[in-house]
Design an enzyme around this catalytic site. Structure first.
Site, mmCIF file in Angstrom:
data_model
loop_
_atom_site.group_PDB
_atom_site.id
_atom_site.type_symbol
_atom_site.label_atom_id
_atom_site.label_comp_id
_atom_site.label_asym_id
_atom_site.label_seq_id
_atom_site.Cartn_x
_atom_site.Cartn_y
_atom_site.Cartn_z
ATOM 1 C CB ALA A 233 1.850 3.195 7.697
ATOM 2 C CG ASP A 286 -2.608 0.069 0.136
ATOM 3 O OD1 ASP A 286 -3.380 0.988 -0.214
ATOM 4 O OD2 ASP A 286 -1.548 0.275 0.759
#
Length: 396
Positions: A233, A286
């Site tokens: 990202a 995450d």
């Protein structure tokens, strides 16, 4: 080598409920020590030769049986586990998450938010501020991931909740926020960063960003010193357009790595650590709510997530966080790089503690620090997790 770790002060009159760990390979920040005993109560008290344990009036002894004794792992980026998510905004959710991740060796962590409505984010922040977990991993604060991100690299975050960096929105929560992930190119005239400069206790991190190399360098020069799940990202590395990745690689900043071999190919682990420096790599999970759960359908930020044995993905195949356990990340890095177990453990203990300014309290086995400890075997299977000197998880 042991002499420099032996402490001279007499703790006899100060210690309560003294314990010892013997027959372990004790992982210190700069070496691994064998043939020694670790003495602790709520904090680390001493490390002595095995035959000296008796002089501390120890109440109980744990035999590590030749396994590793390590500082407790610290996860600075975790959304959920055990079927619950930080954005659920309830005590039950955070309690279950805390009790689930101790099985993975995590003794402290940052519950991580995501891009949802302002009301939902505030509810999650208020919930974390108001609770104290007594029977699981310790909450250190909050990692605010979104909503201040770039829609182009939204990942598994909902675009309709993304907004530009807004200081007024989060100013009342800066007492508990430890990390803010944002896209610096979305911060007009760096107004947000300028206002955040007076809050030196909050780490500014680049993530979910389409910034140029120049924008990223300028952000680093203005206070950003961290990269969120690096490679993922963010604008990538090209020899004519170095992007955010190139900026992170060219400056001395902390960089998260999701070491599940899915978010980043295992062949890049060693390259990443070599470029970044082993002192600046931080292993994170995450993890979303499906962590430590069975395969099936789950939810992340109001979106349907399909979970198999290896990954969590949206219906369009976008990775939606992970189901990684932090001890698995340690093993994956150890097994796929030249770095030894001590160096890799530092990436899950020393480095995260330093990154958020808590190295004086946690992150290493050192006198006066919290007795947050894990015992694990050669395959990094967690055998025992200890927080503040109390056993919270053990394999029997």
């Amino acid at each position: 080598m042991l002499k420099k770790h032996i402490l001279k002060r007499n703790y006899k009159m100060e210690m309560v409920n003294v314990k010892a760990i013997v027959n372990g390979k004790i992982i210190l920040e700069d070496e691994i020590v064998e043939g020694s005993a670790l003495i602790y109560d709520e904090k680390i008290v001493n490390m002595v030769n095995n035959h000296e344990v008796g002089r501390f009036n120890v109440d109980s002894i744990i035999d590590a049986k030749g396994n590793y004794v390590s500082p407790g792992f610290i996860d600075l980026h975790i959304h959920g586990s055990g079927g619950y998510d930080t954005m659920d905004g309830t005590y039950e959710a955070q309690s279950i998450i805390s009790k689930t991740i101790i099985k993975n060796g995590v003794t402290s962590y940052l519950p991580t938010t995501m891009s949802m409505s302002k009301e939902c984010i505030k509810k999650a922040l208020e919930n974390i501020r108001g609770i104290s977990i007594k029977d699981g991993a310790r909450i250190l604060g909050v990692h605010l991931e979104g909503p201040f991100i770039n829609p182009k690299f939204k990942g598994a975050q909902r675009e309709d909740y993304i907004i530009k960096p807004d200081y007024d929105f989060i100013k009342d929560y800066l007492d508990i926020i430890k990390i803010i992930t944002f896209a610096p190119e979305m911060d007009e005239d760096f107004e947000f960063m300028d206002k955040m400069k007076k809050h030196g206790n909050v780490v500014l991190s680049m993530g979910h960003t389409n910034g140029t190399f120049e924008e990223a360098i300028r952000a680093i020069e203005n206070g950003v010193n961290y990269g969120t799940h690096v490679f993922n990202a963010m604008s990538g590395l090209h020899h004519r357009k170095p992007g955010v990745l190139g900026a992170l690689f060219s400056r001395d900043v902390y960089c998260e790595l999701i070491g599940d071999t899915i978010h980043v190919h295992k062949g890049l682990f060693e390259v990443f650590i070599h470029i970044n420096g082993k002192e600046r790599v931080i292993l994170v999970t995450d993890s979303m709510r499906a962590g430590s759960m069975e395969c099936g359908e789950y939810e992340l930020g109001g979106q349907r997530v399909i979970v198999d044995e290896n990954s969590a993905r949206l219906e369009d195949n976008t990775l939606a966080g992970s189901i990684l356990k932090l001890n698995e990340a340690v093993k994956n890095i150890r097994d796929n790089t030249k770095y030894n177990i001590r160096e890799v453990v530092n990436m899950a203990t020393v480095n995260p503690a330093k990154a958020i300014g808590m190295y004086d309290k946690i992150g290493t086995i050192k006198r006066g620090k919290s007795a947050d400890l894990v015992i694990f075997d050669e395959d990094i299977n967690i055998l025992k997790t200890i927080i503040n000197g109390k056993v919270f998880y053990e394999v029997v």
